[in-house]
Each structure stands twice: as C-alpha cells, then as structure tokens.
Enzyme design. Structure first.
Site, PDB file in Angstrom:
ATOM      1  N   THR A 294       0.938  -0.962  -0.003  1.00 31.81           N
ATOM      2  CA  THR A 294      -0.006  -0.021  -0.011  1.00 31.81           C
ATOM      3  C   THR A 294       0.812   1.050  -0.012  1.00 31.81           C
ATOM      4  OG1 THR A 294      -0.247  -0.347   2.468  1.00 31.81           O
ATOM      5  CG2 THR A 294      -2.064  -1.142   1.010  1.00 31.81           C
TER       6      THR A 294
ATOM      7  N   LYS B  42       4.195  -7.149   3.969  1.00 33.58           N
ATOM      8  CA  LYS B  42       3.904  -5.739   3.763  1.00 33.58           C
ATOM      9  C   LYS B  42       3.714  -5.139   5.018  1.00 33.58           C
ATOM     10  CE  LYS B  42       0.654  -3.699   3.392  1.00 33.58           C
ATOM     11  NZ  LYS B  42      -0.441  -2.695   4.322  1.00 33.58           N
TER      12      LYS B  42
ATOM     13  N   THR C 286      -0.352  -3.062  10.875  1.00 34.42           N
ATOM     14  CA  THR C 286      -1.015  -2.918   9.571  1.00 34.42           C
ATOM     15  C   THR C 286      -0.167  -3.692   8.758  1.00 34.42           C
ATOM     16  OG1 THR C 286      -2.970  -1.697   9.013  1.00 34.42           O
ATOM     17  CG2 THR C 286      -1.123  -1.429   7.675  1.00 34.42           C
TER      18      THR C 286
ATOM     19  N   GLU D 234       6.256   4.753   7.561  1.00 34.34           N
ATOM     20  CA  GLU D 234       5.798   5.790   6.402  1.00 34.34           C
ATOM     21  C   GLU D 234       6.730   7.307   6.773  1.00 34.34           C
ATOM     22  OE1 GLU D 234       1.136   4.578   5.658  1.00 34.34           O
ATOM     23  OE2 GLU D 234       1.572   6.046   7.269  1.00 34.34           O
TER      24      GLU D 234
ATOM     25  N   ASN E 116      -0.499  10.427   5.745  1.00 35.41           N
ATOM     26  CA  ASN E 116      -1.757  10.165   6.398  1.00 35.41           C
ATOM     27  C   ASN E 116      -2.903  11.237   6.466  1.00 35.41           C
ATOM     28  OD1 ASN E 116      -1.338   7.316   7.487  1.00 35.41           O
ATOM     29  ND2 ASN E 116       0.547   8.463   7.966  1.00 35.41           N
TER      30      ASN E 116
ATOM     31  N   THR F 109      -7.765  10.908   0.177  1.00 39.54           N
ATOM     32  CA  THR F 109      -7.965  11.936  -0.856  1.00 39.54           C
ATOM     33  C   THR F 109      -6.871  12.445  -1.416  1.00 39.54           C
ATOM     34  OG1 THR F 109      -7.353  13.520   0.853  1.00 39.54           O
ATOM     35  CG2 THR F 109      -9.924  12.843   0.545  1.00 39.54           C
TER      36      THR F 109
END
Length: 412
Positions: free
Chosen positions: A164, A190, A201, A285, A407, A412
């Site tokens: 992702t 992942k 996650t 991230e 995040n 969006t």
C-alpha cells in the site's frame, strides 16, 4: 528504499535470493486488476499440495472480513492457496463485505479445483469502502490464467502486489540445515503505517517445505512472532487486517520432530521473521531512520520487551531521533510509563558508543559525536536496567513531516 539492514544468517542458515517461492512446491503470481492504478494489486500464493497452516491475527476488535474468514481456514488446519488484494481492506463494510470475502475464497477455490476451506483470503487498504468486485473478479481470473498456463511463478510481482504505502517489497528466503536434511523458508510481507505490536497493519506470509505437525507449527510461529512482529511500532495504531500465515507443505520430506531439529528450526524461523520486522520498521511511512532499542538487565524477557517497545513507539523519542537530538530524558520518561518497576538510579542509557545517562545521573558527552551517531541510518539505543539477566529488542522508526503528509491525504 530498504537499505542493507539484514543481519547475518545463523550458523545453520544461509540467506538465499528468493521469496515465498524458494521452498519446494510453492508458486506465487501477481497481477494488476485495476484497484490501484498503474501497478500490481492482487496476488496468489499456491502450494502444489495441501499445506499445514498456522496463523496469528490482529487483536483489533474491528476485524476485517478476510481476517474472520481466514481464521476458519487456520482452525481447520490445511491451506493450499492464499488470495490477496491491496487497495481495499474490506473492513467495516457490513454484510456485503462478508459475502465479498467469501466470494473471493469460493471463486479462487473453484478455479484451482480445491475446497473453499483450503483458500485463505487477505486484504489491505482503505477501510469502509466496498470491494470493487468487478475488478476483484478480473484479478482472480488473471491470476488463475497464469496458474493454468503453468507460467513461471513470479514471487517478485506477488510481493509488489500486496503493498500500500510501502516503498519497497519485503521478501527474504533461507536454506536451513538440520540433522535430518535441508529445508527452505520464504517470507513475503507488507507494512509501513498503522504498525503496532499485537499486531500491526501488516501482512506476512511464510512458506516452508518442511514436514511439521500442526500443533507444533502453531507453537513455533507464535514464539517467532512474539520475538519479531510483536516488537515493532511505527505509529502505535494496530490495524483491522493484520495477519501472519505460515504454510508447511512437507515437500522436502524432512520432518521437524526431534528436540534438536525443533530448536534449530525455531531459531531460524525467529531469525527470518526478525528480519521481516526490521524491514517493516525501516520502511515506516516517511521514515529516515531505523530505531533499535535493546533493553537488558531486566527481571524477565517480557519486561525487557515491554520497555523496548515503549521507547520505539514514543513520539517524543521518534521526533528526537529525526532531529538528531540525543535527548535521553525522553527515553527514561518512556520507560517510566511501563507497569514493571525499575529504579532510575540503576539505569544506564547508551546510544551507539556513547553513554548518555548512568546510574541516575547524566554524563558528559560530546554533542557533535552524538549527532554523528544519530546521523547513521540505524540508531541503536541500549538501556541497561541492572535489575536481572533478561534482554529483548524492539524496532521502530523516526517521526517526520512526511508521515503527516502521507496520512493527511491517505483517502484524498
């Protein structure tokens, strides 16, 4: 990119260039179904014979439908295929989500001519959005076509298809030498955000061609996960979709039965998953640093692990690492939030070769030297509690502006 953070193999192991297809009798395929634009987003792992399956799953109460379905497959004990999609978590999607997860399982099973209960389902991506079943169906069709045509398996495409916000795939393979013979292990994982112990996650798939009893494999996997994936944290948010699946198809005919082979196999499995945990933390991230916290001198391993985890998940510590600020006070304060008692007057805190805090007092250290140490990609924090003989490690990453950017606009 994932940097060279893989630790040397154990004496009875050899790292191999490979993935989940390295063990005998496993294949994997990846394809682009259109869920995510311009990249692979669905994968299939296939064992040529039914494999003993074990699994561990998220402790989040809001479990996604694929997790609930795959728990049943693990309970029954045999699995021959795993169908995976990225881009959509199929979580918080109501009764339709349950039907869609079952359809993924049934359509994959029908195409492979195996019982639906032999198919595990995994999903990752945005929560609360119905699965685009037209694209899912197309992806399953494309994966089955690769399987039917006996195309060369593509573990690389499969590993890319489950990502992702990850920057790179996480794959690893090893050959393990046992008294009874040689077996192989493969890993595909992942995880980048919503990473927190128990679990994160993350999806992780482990394959081996060893012969293992179901009850023993359950035990070995839990022990290995407790010392690897349960010791990472990127942002303190456990997900709805986390799972670790392990499949053993016995193709090598080498059985894990004797105390010696069990011990050697367990250590190799733990070491393999440890590298997977480090890779996930390193690809957090927005991360620019991998953080390793080694706590020793603890009254128990769990106490050491708990204190190591709280350090790597502290936003204040993570921000200090990003800013290359050797703020040992944040480390001490983080440890003080754990239930296990400790005496600050006995604690020593080191970063690399520098001692920052020793037996209740700060030390005099060179700030520029500390900054150089913190400029390295992997920043190692060592905490000695001087309160026992146990130790443990945990892994995390620094907190950067990029994490907020990713995040803030995930949907969006």
């Amino acid at each position: 990119m994932i940097r060279n953070i893989i630790e040397p193999a154990l004496a009875h192991m050899t790292w191999k260039v490979g993935n989940v297809t390295t063990p005998l009798g496993f294949k994997a395929f990846g394809t682009a179904s259109g869920i995510l634009k311009g990249r692979p987003d669905m994968a299939l792992i296939w064992s040529v014979k039914p494999a003993v399956v074990s699994g561990l799953f998220t402790t989040n109460t809001a479990k996604a439908w694929p997790v609930l379905l795959t728990q049943k497959t693990v309970y029954h004990g045999l699995c021959q295929a795993v169908i995976i999609n990225a881009g959509n978590a199929n979580a918080a999607t109501g009764p339709q989500g349950e039907k869609d997860a079952a359809l993924m399982q049934e359509r994959t099973a029908r195409g492979l001519n195996i019982p639906p209960s032999f198919v595990a389902v995994a999903s990752t991506g945005v929560i609360g959005v119905p699965l685009p079943m037209d694209k899912i169906d197309q992806g399953i069709h494309q994966l089955l076509e690769q399987w039917e045509q006996h195309r060369d398996c593509d573990g690389k495409a499969a590993s890319e298809a489950i990502l992702t916000t990850d920057q790179v795939p996480k794959v690893l393979a090893a050959e393990v030498t046992l008294p009874e013979g040689t077996v192989h292990m493969g890993l595909m994982a992942k995880g980048s955000g919503m990473i927190h112990p128990n679990m994160a996650t993350m999806l992780a798939f482990v394959t081996t061609d060893a012969v293992i009893d179901k009850e023993l494999q359950d035990h070995l996997l839990r022990q290995a996960v407790d010392r690897s994936f349960h010791r990472i944290s990127v942002d303190g948010d456990p997900s709805t979709n986390d799972m670790v699946l392990m499949m053993a198809n016995g193709f090598s005919r080498v059985a894990i039965e004797t105390p010696e082979s069990i011990k050697l196999f367990q250590s190799a499995l733990t070491h393999l998953l440890r590298q997977g945990a480090r890779m996930i933390a390193d690809d957090g991230e927005g991360a620019t640093h991998l953080i390793t916290c080694h706590v020793k001198g603890a009254p128990s391993e769990e106490d050491a692990a708990q204190k190591a985890r709280v350090v790597v998940r502290s936003n204040l510590v993570k921000a200090a690492i990003y800013g290359q600020d050797p703020n040992w006070g944040r480390i001490l304060a983080a440890i003080g939030t754990t239930p296990g008692a400790f005496d600050p007057d006995q604690v020593a805190i080191r970063m690399g070769r520098l001692t920052l805090f020793d037996h209740g007092l700060p030390t005099s250290f060179d700030e520029n030297e500390a900054k150089d140490i913190m400029g390295q990609h992997e920043v190692v924090i060592e905490v000695d509690l001087h309160n026992g003989s146990y130790e443990a490690e945990a892994w995390g990453c620094d907190l950067t502006e990029r994490y907020v950017e990713i995040n803030a606009h995930y949907r969006t």
